[in-house]
Structures are given as C-alpha cells and as structure tokens.
Enzyme design. Structure first.
Site, short mmCIF file in Angstrom:
data_model
loop_
_atom_site.label_atom_id
_atom_site.label_comp_id
_atom_site.label_asym_id
_atom_site.label_seq_id
_atom_site.Cartn_x
_atom_site.Cartn_y
_atom_site.Cartn_z
N GLY A 279 0.82 -1.20 0.00
CA GLY A 279 0.00 0.00 0.00
C GLY A 279 0.86 1.25 0.00
CB CYS B 159 -8.96 -18.45 13.95
SG CYS B 159 -8.70 -17.49 12.44
CG ASN C 151 -4.87 10.05 -3.72
OD1 ASN C 151 -4.63 9.51 -4.78
ND2 ASN C 151 -5.91 9.69 -2.98
CG LEU C 152 -2.39 15.79 -5.03
CD1 LEU C 152 -2.31 16.93 -6.03
CD2 LEU C 152 -1.21 14.84 -5.21
CB CYS D 257 -39.42 -3.90 -1.21
SG CYS D 257 -39.14 -4.32 0.52
CB SER E 179 -3.90 -6.55 -7.50
OG SER E 179 -4.59 -7.20 -6.45
CG ASN F 171 -8.92 -3.57 -0.28
OD1 ASN F 171 -9.02 -4.79 -0.37
ND2 ASN F 171 -7.89 -2.88 -0.78
CB ILE G 211 -0.58 4.30 6.46
CG1 ILE G 211 -1.72 4.83 7.34
CG2 ILE G 211 0.44 3.57 7.33
CD1 ILE G 211 -2.49 3.75 8.06
CE LYS H 211 -3.01 6.64 -4.33
NZ LYS H 211 -3.94 6.35 -3.22
#
Length: 630
Positions: free
Chosen positions: A26, A434, A58-59, A175, A97, A120, A30, A74
């Site tokens: 990313g 988990c 974004n700037l 509906c 990705s 995300n 951050i 980016k």
C-alpha cells in the site's frame, strides 16, 4: 555492528536494519509515511506494491505525491520521491494487485517483515493468510480520522486478522430502495444502482425501478401489472433499461421522465403502499423551477441544489457518461468512482431528485459524496503517527522482541488514564477456533441449498465471504466429487445448478482449498430456508466465542464504564477521505469513525488503561448497500 555474547554471534539492530528485506503493501496515506520512515531509518532493501494511481484528492495527505504526478502509479512515484530522501536505498516498486498469482508464498518468504498500509478488507485478508503461510511477521496498521492502530500478526503467537468476525455490512431490502425510501441514504443507494443499470456492469445490481412492463409505458403499467397473474419473473416481464436508454440515445428528458415521473406514477397506483406513509410527488422535465445563479466553485459542492439544478446536472452527466461509455469496446462498462466528476454528479443529482419526490431532506454534493463513498475525513497527522509506530514495531520484530509489540491505539480524546496512545498490556493469543489460522480450519455454513447456485456459492460465499482468491471445492462423499475447480472451464457446467442438485444438502461436508493462499478449509453444510428478506447464507466460524461486534459490545456495556469504553477502538482504514460508523458503535463509542471488523477484548482493571477496542475497516469498494453514517 555485531557483538558476541557467551561466544554467540549477535547482530546489532543497525546491522539488521541494513540487511533486512522489507515489504510495504500500500502506497497511500500510511504507506507514504512508512516508506519515508524506512528510508530515513537506514533500511537498504525495500519493496512496495500498490495497484492504485494518484488522484487529486490524495495530495492533501500523501505527501510523496504532487500535482504533476496525478494519474501516475502510486507505487512508482512513491519510490522516486522516497529516493530523494535517501538515494542509497534499493527500492523496487510494483504497480499491481497483491492478490494476483504473481505474489505467492515464495514471494512473501523473501521478506523479514511485511508492513500493511491497505484500505480494503479483501487485500488485508489475503496478506494476512500469505504471511501466516510464509511465517513472516506482519505489522497491520490503519487509521480512521483521528483514530489509528498498529498491531503485530505472528503465526502461533498473536491473533491473526481474521481471528475475530467482521460485522455484517448493513443493507436495506430491495423493496425499500425501489419503492418506499424514507432517508437520504436510501436515495443515494438507489442512485448508485441506477448508475450501474445505465452505465455499469450489466446485471451487477438489482433493478431499481418498480415492476413496470416497459420503460416507455411507465405509469400506465401500474394498473396492468396489478391485474396480471404473477409469472416466474414477478407480475410483469421486464425490458432491459440499458437497452432502452441506448435506443433513445440516452435522451436526458426521456430518462428523467421515466425514472422520476412515470415510475413514480406506477408506485402511486399501488394504493396500499401509501395508506400509512406520505405519497411521493412525481417530477416532470420542464417543470423543475428555477436554477441557482452562478452555481460554480466550492458553492457547487457545498450548497443544496434546487430541483432545476439537479435536472441540469443530471442532463450534463448523462451526456458525458454516455459519450464515455460509447468510446469503450462493445461489452465494456463504466465503474462508479466517487472521485469521477460526472459519475458523482449523476449520483448526487439523481439522489436529490428522488429525495424531493419522496419528501426527504436533500443533501449537498459534498454530503452525498461522503455517504456514497463510505468514507470519513482522513487526517495526515494520524497517518504519520501510525506509520512511525509501525516502523518502531518493525525494529522490535527484527530483534525478535515480540512481547513488546503490543497493539497500540491512537485516539483524539484521552482515556481514563489520560493517554492518547493506548498500548495493550500483552499480546492477544490466537483464537483456537479461527477458520484461518487454527490447526484444522473449519466452518459451519447455514445456506439455503435449494436457492443458492454453485456459481453464487463460489462468488458470494467462497470468494467474498470466506476471502479465497481462486478456490477448489470437493465433496467428502467417498467419491471426491469436484464441485468447483480453479481450472478454467472444468466445472462451468455446475455453475447454474442449485447446491441441492449436486446433492449438497444438510450435513454435507465440503473440502475447499486455495492453491494461491496455500489454504484449506472444511465446510459443514447446514440447510436453512431463507425468507424473502433474509440472507441466503450465514458463516459460523465459532458460535461460542466469535460473537458479532455489536452483540458483544451490548454484553460488555453492562459491566464496563461508558466513558472508558470509548477510549480504545481499533481502526483499519487508511487513505480514504471518509468512512462509516455503525449506529450502535456511534452510541457506544462517539469518537469512532468507521465500522466493521471485530473487537478484541480483555478485562479492564482499575489501574490499567481501557482495553475495549472496536476494529474498523474500509468496506469493499463496491459496497453500494452500506448505509451507516455517523
């Protein structure tokens, strides 16, 4: 430098920093801060990946980017800008990705530590699984407004990202959206669906029109529909709205009168709908009143448009969007983006016209964007603090000082101990049940086996709900019947079949695996008959300990002080502008700024800081049905 302790060679932290390969996932709010901190701290070998391109919005906070970078990758621009701080660093950037097959387990095993800076849930789930499989420490971070968090995820030592359940994303019945909206957000969701009907992926969203037989008939269809016997598609046969709009050349007047006059006339013919609620008032092209003089600049976003303003902007956006669509190859479509001027104008205008019709308060374009984009204001300072703590955690991970890598939370208001930065007292152990990091991951799946198709099972349950990328599913029936194959075309013949047709019924056991994630899961099927407005499935990972966030909070609120409970909340958003809050969360934790993901709890004592925390994470980009606002 290195040292020797009892004859054992010990590498210093400085040496480890110079020789350790680091992955940053990313390059947003951050991610920019993390990359800057890494190059300034002496790290020499860094890789960064991000699929996104730079937008003007974004700037204001992603300081590695400037106006001349808008539209560029980016990751690539972040690399170039970071090298200006320290040119003696090797930085490799990927404009891609992280969920593609190019970045499998062997890719992750190359790194000493991975730092997440994502916005995300899908990508976070995937990186979580890859780091668990590769046994690479993951430092997870996020911000939401003034709130921030940093936590360590280490296989066998801490909870993983999916150890606790995500809160279900709130939706309204179709509906309500189509026929009886009562809040601004109903109109906004309707407008986003309408965008997809006209310009987006065909059949991606349910129809937002009432059950009219033909787009050209509108109000005349009402009485005929009500007197017609139902068929398998409803009480009328639909005509594709996209095709009709294309045939009429996306004529703004015809579209306006269809959606805001004729469809409303049809609804008015259903007298029972309006016995206990105020009836809508149809709007017609050419009867929209006066426009706002000089609707330009910041005023265009901040004021509430008149009905005439909405009509004019509706027409302009229709013209621009239809032109853009016609320039694409046959079968291609537009994707709604809150930062696309014409797409956002379309949704704001349509939502406000519909709000006017149903006597609902209209919203400014800025407010509509805030709600439709599921976002909250991003704060650059919070991103910087969060990134700083993330890199400090990386130092501890390189020294294997895991016990001092407790999760840390940043808050706008002090907790009862007057702390703005609130650390947990100890690491949170993995959840033994988990369905991701347990020794034998398994879930129970309540599903309507008579209604869900295999294709829906794959796309909605396996991929969206259980976060797999490309799953294979096999029945434990003694024959090893393959239900879903990741090999292209191998099981396409099953996709339209209902689960029951393949003998997947109550008590059936399925084995699922995802080669890319090196992840296997056992699924026990529990048949349930879903009502009209009920979900067709429910994933139960741990019915004893994995309670939905709001239910758990209700139980805890009886025992915990209300003021203390709002001081420790976990955030997981990154670089969106705004986000959403559960109504229940807002009441229990007024400083929270987004929803979803579960809580992690410990018992609070008089001497320690509040340990109640609410995890919040960005909803999926296409989360059109999310309607929760602070």
């Amino acid at each position: 430098m290195a040292a020797s302790v009892d004859g054992v060679f010990v590498q210093s932290l400085a040496d480890k920093i110079k020789t350790s390969k680091i992955l940053v996932v990313g390059a947003g709010g951050i991610g920019c801060e993390i990359l800057k901190n890494l190059v300034m701290s002496g790290f020499k070998d860094i890789e960064i990946i991000d699929l996104d391109t730079i937008d003007v919005s974004n700037l204001n906070r992603q300081f590695l980017f400037h106006k001349e970078h808008v539209g560029k990758s980016k990751a690539q621009v972040a690399r170039e800008s970071a090298l200006a701080f320290n040119p003696n660093v090797e930085i490799k950037a990927y404009h891609d990705s992280i969920t593609t097959p190019n970045y499998g387990v062997s890719f992750f095993q190359r790194f000493k530590v991975v730092l997440n800076a994502l916005d995300n849930r899908v990508a976070r789930n995937h990186v979580n699984r890859m780091c668990l499989t590769a046994d690479v420490p993951l430092i997870e971070s996020g911000t939401a407004g003034y709130n921030g968090q940093v936590e360590l995820i280490k296989r066998g030592l801490t909870q993983c990202y999916e150890c606790t359940p995500k809160s279900a994303q709130k939706t309204y019945p179709g509906c309500t959206i189509r026929n009886t909206p009562s809040e601004p957000v109903h109109c906004i969701v309707w407008a986003k669906h309408l965008f997809n009907q006209l310009f987006g992926e065909e059949n991606a969203d349910e129809d937002v029109s009432p059950d009219t037989a033909d787009p050209e008939l509108g109000g005349e269809a009402g009485n005929e529909a009500l007197s017609t016997e139902a068929n398998e598609k409803g009480n009328v046969d639909r005509v594709n709205t996209r095709q009709w709009a294309q045939r009429c050349g996306y004529d703004a007047e015809k579209l306006f009168n269809k959606f805001f006059h004729d469809d409303i006339q049809y609804l008015l013919s259903m007298a029972n709908l309006w016995k206990n609620r105020q009836a809508p008032t149809p709007a017609k092209w050419g009867e929209l009143g006066e426009a706002t003089p000089d609707l330009t600049g910041t005023q265009r976003d901040q004021v509430v448009w008149t009905l005439r303003d909405c009509g004019d902007i509706f027409a302009a956006s229709i013209s621009a969007l239809s032109t853009e669509l016609s320039s694409k190859p046959d079968g291609d479509h537009l994707v709604w983006d809150k930062d696309d001027k014409h797409a956002m104008d379309f949704v704001a205008a349509c939502a406000n016209i519909r709000a006017h019709i149903f006597n609902i308060t209209k919203k400014s374009r800025f407010d509509v964007k805030s709600i439709s984009g599921n976002i909250i204001p991003a704060i650059a300072t919070t991103n910087a603090i969060t990134a700083g703590i993330s890199v400090m955690h990386a130092f501890k991970v390189l020294q294997e000082n895991y016990k001092n890598c407790q999760s840390v939370y940043m808050r706008l208001r002090p907790n009862p101990r007057n702390q703005l930065f609130v650390p947990e007292r100890e690491l949170t152990a993995p959840n033994p049940k988990c369905y991701v990091c347990a020794a034998k991951p398994e879930v129970m799946l309540k599903v309507d086996t008579e209604k869900i198709t295999v294709g829906e099972f794959r796309d909605t349950i396996m991929i969206q709900a259980l976060n797999m990328i490309n799953p294979d599913v096999m029945m434990e029936d003694g024959k090893g019947t393959i239900v879903i194959s990741s090999e292209e075309g191998e099981t396409d013949c099953n996709l339209e079949k209902k689960l029951k047709e393949l003998n997947i019924v109550d008590g059936s056991i399925l084995k699922a695996d995802d080669f890319l994630q090196n992840y296997e899961l056992t699924i026990t099927i529990l048949h349930k008959e879903a009502g009209r407005d009920e979900a067709l499935f429910e994933v139960i990972a741990d019915p004893d300990t994995l309670k939905p966030e709001n239910q758990a909070k209700e139980e805890e609120s009886k025992q915990e002080n209300g003021a203390a409970s709002s001081n420790k909340m976990e955030t997981e958003d990154d670089d969106d502008d705004l986000c959403i809050v559960e109504e229940e969360e807002a009441a229990a934790a007024p400083s929270t700024s987004q929803k979803t993901a579960p809580e992690k709890r410990k018992t609070e004592d008089d001497a320690g800081p509040s340990t109640k925390r609410v995890k919040v994470s960005a909803p999926a980009e296409d989360d059109d049905d999310v309607i929760l606002i602070d």
